[in-house]
Every structure is written in structure tokens, then in C-alpha cells.
Design a protein around this motif. Structure first.
Motif, PDB file in Angstrom:
ATOM      1  N   VAL A 133       0.679  -1.058   0.004  1.00 36.94           N
ATOM      2  CA  VAL A 133       0.189   0.029   0.005  1.00 36.94           C
ATOM      3  C   VAL A 133       0.933   1.412   0.107  1.00 36.94           C
ATOM      4  N   GLY A 134       1.972   1.349   0.796  1.00 36.79           N
ATOM      5  CA  GLY A 134       2.880   2.459   0.685  1.00 36.79           C
ATOM      6  C   GLY A 134       3.628   2.597   1.933  1.00 36.79           C
ATOM      7  N   SER A 135       4.684   3.290   1.965  1.00 36.94           N
ATOM      8  CA  SER A 135       5.671   3.497   2.904  1.00 36.94           C
ATOM      9  C   SER A 135       5.641   4.891   3.431  1.00 36.94           C
ATOM     10  N   GLN A 136       5.956   5.094   4.793  1.00 37.94           N
ATOM     11  CA  GLN A 136       5.847   6.070   5.245  1.00 37.94           C
ATOM     12  C   GLN A 136       4.367   6.682   5.282  1.00 37.94           C
ATOM     13  N   TYR A 137       3.677   5.915   5.620  1.00 40.13           N
ATOM     14  CA  TYR A 137       2.022   5.928   5.339  1.00 40.13           C
ATOM     15  C   TYR A 137       1.613   6.877   6.329  1.00 40.13           C
ATOM     16  N   ARG A 138       0.826   8.144   5.744  1.00 40.09           N
ATOM     17  CA  ARG A 138       0.580   9.055   6.732  1.00 40.09           C
ATOM     18  C   ARG A 138      -0.969   8.705   7.400  1.00 40.09           C
ATOM     19  N   LEU A 139      -1.045   8.820   8.705  1.00 40.75           N
ATOM     20  CA  LEU A 139      -2.048   9.069   9.292  1.00 40.75           C
ATOM     21  C   LEU A 139      -2.490  10.235  10.213  1.00 40.75           C
ATOM     22  N   GLU A 140      -3.539  10.878  10.217  1.00 39.51           N
ATOM     23  CA  GLU A 140      -3.867  11.687  10.854  1.00 39.51           C
ATOM     24  C   GLU A 140      -4.913  11.818  12.107  1.00 39.51           C
ATOM     25  N   VAL A 141      -4.466  11.902  13.337  1.00 39.88           N
ATOM     26  CA  VAL A 141      -4.993  11.642  14.451  1.00 39.88           C
ATOM     27  C   VAL A 141      -5.146  12.811  15.274  1.00 39.88           C
ATOM     28  N   SER A 142      -6.513  13.475  15.702  1.00 36.48           N
ATOM     29  CA  SER A 142      -6.588  14.647  16.481  1.00 36.48           C
ATOM     30  C   SER A 142      -5.678  15.766  16.259  1.00 36.48           C
ATOM     31  N   GLY A 143      -5.732  15.864  14.561  1.00 29.45           N
ATOM     32  CA  GLY A 143      -4.795  16.982  14.108  1.00 29.45           C
ATOM     33  C   GLY A 143      -3.366  16.710  14.285  1.00 29.45           C
ATOM     34  N   ASN A 144      -2.709  15.722  14.648  1.00 33.39           N
ATOM     35  CA  ASN A 144      -1.401  15.171  14.700  1.00 33.39           C
ATOM     36  C   ASN A 144      -1.171  14.085  13.426  1.00 33.39           C
ATOM     37  N   GLU A 145      -0.022  14.344  12.863  1.00 33.45           N
ATOM     38  CA  GLU A 145       0.314  13.262  11.987  1.00 33.45           C
ATOM     39  C   GLU A 145       1.359  12.356  12.424  1.00 33.45           C
ATOM     40  N   TYR A 146       0.787  10.932  11.931  1.00 33.96           N
ATOM     41  CA  TYR A 146       2.072   9.958  12.302  1.00 33.96           C
ATOM     42  C   TYR A 146       2.119   9.216  10.923  1.00 33.96           C
ATOM     43  N   PHE A 147       3.226   8.732  11.069  1.00 28.41           N
ATOM     44  CA  PHE A 147       3.717   7.933   9.690  1.00 28.41           C
ATOM     45  C   PHE A 147       4.192   6.642   9.912  1.00 28.41           C
ATOM     46  N   MET A 148       3.519   5.471   9.273  1.00 24.18           N
ATOM     47  CA  MET A 148       3.779   4.161   9.486  1.00 24.18           C
ATOM     48  C   MET A 148       4.844   3.880   8.512  1.00 24.18           C
ATOM     49  N   ASP A 149       5.903   3.035   9.029  1.00 26.30           N
ATOM     50  CA  ASP A 149       7.056   2.711   8.065  1.00 26.30           C
ATOM     51  C   ASP A 149       6.353   1.994   6.778  1.00 26.30           C
ATOM     52  N   MET A 150       5.653   0.857   6.870  1.00 21.95           N
ATOM     53  CA  MET A 150       5.246   0.418   5.866  1.00 21.95           C
ATOM     54  C   MET A 150       3.608  -0.273   5.943  1.00 21.95           C
ATOM     55  N   LEU A 151       2.829  -0.157   4.965  1.00 22.72           N
ATOM     56  CA  LEU A 151       1.451  -0.591   5.085  1.00 22.72           C
ATOM     57  C   LEU A 151       1.215  -1.600   3.860  1.00 22.72           C
ATOM     58  N   PHE A 152       0.516  -2.607   4.180  1.00 21.13           N
ATOM     59  CA  PHE A 152       0.463  -3.719   3.186  1.00 21.13           C
ATOM     60  C   PHE A 152      -1.151  -4.130   3.426  1.00 21.13           C
ATOM     61  N   TYR A 153      -1.510  -4.724   2.303  1.00 25.53           N
ATOM     62  CA  TYR A 153      -2.932  -5.449   2.686  1.00 25.53           C
ATOM     63  C   TYR A 153      -2.890  -6.778   2.013  1.00 25.53           C
ATOM     64  N   PHE A 155      -1.092   1.713  18.714  1.00 26.33           N
ATOM     65  CA  PHE A 155      -1.563   2.566  18.418  1.00 26.33           C
ATOM     66  C   PHE A 155      -1.795   2.707  16.942  1.00 26.33           C
ATOM     67  N   TYR A 156      -0.864   2.372  16.099  1.00 27.16           N
ATOM     68  CA  TYR A 156      -0.954   2.256  14.665  1.00 27.16           C
ATOM     69  C   TYR A 156      -1.964   1.298  14.349  1.00 27.16           C
ATOM     70  N   VAL A 157      -1.986   0.193  14.901  1.00 33.33           N
ATOM     71  CA  VAL A 157      -3.365  -0.939  14.492  1.00 33.33           C
ATOM     72  C   VAL A 157      -4.607  -0.356  14.753  1.00 33.33           C
ATOM     73  N   ALA A 158      -4.852   0.380  15.783  1.00 32.22           N
ATOM     74  CA  ALA A 158      -5.903   0.822  16.202  1.00 32.22           C
ATOM     75  C   ALA A 158      -6.433   1.863  15.463  1.00 32.22           C
ATOM     76  N   ALA A 159      -5.421   2.804  14.988  1.00 31.15           N
ATOM     77  CA  ALA A 159      -5.822   3.832  14.144  1.00 31.15           C
ATOM     78  C   ALA A 159      -6.236   3.514  12.656  1.00 31.15           C
ATOM     79  N   LEU A 214      -9.053   3.286   8.260  1.00 32.85           N
ATOM     80  CA  LEU A 214      -8.835   2.677   7.026  1.00 32.85           C
ATOM     81  C   LEU A 214      -9.841   1.449   6.607  1.00 32.85           C
ATOM     82  N   ARG A 215      -9.937   0.733   7.592  1.00 34.77           N
ATOM     83  CA  ARG A 215     -10.310  -0.503   7.709  1.00 34.77           C
ATOM     84  C   ARG A 215     -11.950  -0.518   7.275  1.00 34.77           C
ATOM     85  N   HIS A 216     -12.368  -1.363   6.201  1.00 33.73           N
ATOM     86  CA  HIS A 216     -13.435  -1.326   5.696  1.00 33.73           C
ATOM     87  C   HIS A 216     -14.295  -2.458   6.358  1.00 33.73           C
TER      88      HIS A 216
END
Length: 351
Positions: free
Chosen positions: A221-241, A268-272, A277-279
Motif C-alpha cells: 500500500v505504501g511506505s511512510q504512510y500518513r495517518l492523522e489523529v486529533s490533528g497530529n500526523e503519524y507515519f507508519m513505516d510500511m503498510l500492506f494489505y 496505536f498504529y493498528v487501532a488507528a 482505513l479498515r472497511h
């Protein structure tokens, strides 16, 4: 006779032709598989006959050379009756005395794959495991050999996880089987990796090799994948499906040994990802902490009370990279040296 002009685009001729082509190709594949199956069963039967005659009649090894000449004379257009191949047939029959196993698994994969299994492996259970893997994943012979040489059988399912407690039984079993320990990154050709970001960049650049090592079903899916939580940015190393598991898989890369605090970050990442993202049809997101090394007991303690599915496993880097990675002891020594220098400097200023 005038040409038949009854067909027109309105008759969906292109669709009709495309469907016929698909059916023909499917039939060709089935025919090829059927021929392969019959050929391998024939090879097994020839091998059984050679074994039986050598045991009953006391024939020596030279009978194979004589048999090869006679069969070649009788069937000049058929390949596969060389002395070398007849010896493989004998070894094949000796390795698999049960014809049912041959029919169910080994006859479903090409003969050259079976030769590789005979050459590379001694244990029957390992041979059958790799044969089943070839059947399920469509490995070429080269990929099969690579999987054997990287000890995939021994590495499969060795990660420390909490899947049994956090996932449904079928999902838990499948997810556990798909994980490896360690993951083999020998395909990397770098001279040094000192930070997670560098390792991540190297893996992204060789993403096809990385996906092959991860196993069938992983989609990048992507590297340094961006998540925004409560106005803060977080970047996951790698995201796959994962297409079989039907879930997102977050991978956090570490060039150090496992530390308990890594599970908090992954939790934290998994919960976010589950929330953002989760369908609704997706299974629960899985997190994998991929580090240089781990202590099993520490990893188990770190996961014990975590309610999101997380695995802790390791990576094996090429030898030239291992030589350049600092150990925890080296890092501590360097840190102590810096602290000592700073202390001495402060003392000098005070004097």
C-alpha cells in the motif's frame, strides 16, 4: 456463396471471441497439467519397476544404462529416458513409496521441480511441504530452490504473536502460518544500514523481492504512510494489505533488538488503521514489529495484555550489512564515551 454479414458489433462478437479464447487457454492449461500428471506417474512406475527388479533379480546399476539405450531406440522422439533421468525416477520412487501421495501432490508439479526436491532435501515431510507450497503459490523452479536455500520451512510460523487470543481461530491459524522468523533480506545489496529509514528505503526499492520474501498474498500500500489523529500526523513505516487474510498489515522496521515499548507504538498504529482505513468487511488489522533480534520471553510479556493482534519477528540481513550494524553493546559503549567526554568538559570549565 456470399459472405456472412450477419455478425455485427451489436452481436457482441468481440465478447464472444474473447470468451472462446479464455476457454481454449484454460483447456490448454488443463491438458498440459493432465499430461504432466500422467508423465510423472509413469516416471514413478518406471522407478518402482527398476527398484523391484534390482531387489528381486539382483540387477546392478548398469541395468539403467542398458535400459536407457533400449528405451531411446524404441521411442526416439521421446525425451526423458537418459540414464540420469532414469536414476531420478528410481530415486523418486524410493523417496515416495505411496502412490497416493504422488498422485495428490507431486504429480501436480513439474518434473524439474521434483528433481530439485530430491537434490536439495532429505526429509520427506519437508519435500512434501515445499511441493505443496509450489502447488499453492505457483513457484517457478528457481523460486522453489531459493525458498529451500533460505530455509523457508524452518522459518515459517516462528514469530511471537498474540494472534490466538486476539483473532478468530481460522484467521489466527492462517496468520501465524504466514509469518516467518527471521525474514531473509539477502537480496539487499547495500554496504551499510544504520537507521530504520534506510532499511525501509532499500526494501521499497526492491519491493518485488520484499513481497516475494513476505509471501503470497501481500499487496504493498505504501511506505511512510500518513495517518492523522486529533490533528497530529503519524507515519507508519510500511503498510500492506493481505488478500488471503483480508486485512491491513502494518510493519514497523527496527535495526535494533526488540524493546517492550515497540508494542505500544504498534498498538496505536493498528487501532488507528482499524478506525481510519479498515472497511466493514475487512478482518482486524495486524501489526508486525520486524527487528534485528528478540528475546522470546520479553516479547511474550510485551504482548500479553495487548488486545490488538501484533507479532514480533526478526530480519536476517546480508553478511556485509550485519558487519556494519552496531550492536546494543557498541551503542552503549559509544554513548558512555560521549557522556564521559561531556562530563570531563564540564569539569574543565568549572576549574
Amino acid at each position: 456463396m456470399p459472405p456472412d454479414n450477419s455478425l455485427s458489433p451489436a452481436d457482441n462478437y468481440d465478447v464472444f471471441l474473447k470468451d472462446l479464447k479464455t476457454r481454449i487457454r484454460r483447456a490448454q492449461v488443463k491438458a498440459a497439467l493432465a499430461v504432466n500428471k500422467e508423465l510423472i506417474i509413469l516416471y514413478w512406475q518406471i522407478g518402482q519397476e527398476i527398484l523391484a527388479r534390482q531387489q528381486q533379480e539382483g540387477w546392478g546399476a548398469k541395468v539403467i544404462d542398458r535400459l536407457a539405450k533400449d528405451l531411446k531406440r524404441e521411442f526416439p522422439d521421446m525425451k526423458g529416458f537418459s540414464p540420469r533421468n532414469l536414476k531420478y525416477m528410481r530415486a523418486f520412487a524410493e523417496a515416495y513409496p505411496d502412490q497416493a501421495i504422488v498422485q495428490e501432490v507431486l504429480a501436480q508439479i513439474p518434473w524439474y521441480h521434483n528433481q530439485a526436491l530430491l537434490d536439495k532435501l532429505k526429509a520427506p515431510d519437508e519435500r512434501l511441504w515445499y511441493a505443496q507450497g509450489t502447488l499453492e503459490n505457483g513457484w517457478s523452479r528457481n523460486i522453489l530452490v531459493m525458498q529451500i536455500e533460505s530455509n523457508l520451512f524452518q522459518r515459517q510460523g516462528g514469530a511471537v504473536t498474540n494472534f490466538e487470543r486476539t483473532l478468530p481461530p481460522k484467521q489466527s491459524d492462517l496468520a501465524q502460518q504466514l509469518l516467518k522468523d527471521p525474514y531473509n533480506f539477502d537480496f539487499l545489496n547495500l554496504t551499510s544500514v544504520t537507521q530504520e529509514r534506510e532499511l525501509e528505503k532499500a526494501l521499497v526499492e526492491r519491493i518485488r523481492d520484499f513481497l516475494l520474501e513476505l509471501g503470497v498474498g501481500f499487496s504493498f500500500v505504501g511506505s511512510q504512510y500518513r495517518l492523522e489523529v486529533s490533528g497530529n500526523e503519524y507515519f507508519m513505516d510500511m503498510l500492506f494489505y493481505h488478500l488471503k487474510l483480508r486485512c491491513y498489515v502494518v510493519i514497523d522496521l527496527k535495526v535494533t533488538e526488540f524493546r517492550p515499548e515497540y508494542t505500544g507504538k504498534m498498538n496505536f498504529y493498528v487501532a488507528a488503521v482499524d478506525d481510519l482505513l479498515r472497511h466493514p468487511d475487512d478482518q482486524p488489522t495486524i501489526g508486525i514489529v520486524l527487528c534485528k533480534s528478540k528475546d522470546k520471553t520479553i516479547a511474550e510479556y510485551a504482548l500479553r495484555n495487548v488486545n490488538t493482534p501484533i507479532a514480533v519477528t526478526t530480519h536476517s540481513l546480508p553478511d556485509q550489512l550485519k558487519a556494519n550494524l552496531p550492536t546494543i553493546e557498541q551503542l552503549e559503549t559509544e554513548l558512555n564515551a560521549v557522556v564521559s567526554e561531556l562530563s570531563e568538559g564540564n569539569e574543565a570549565v568549572e576549574e
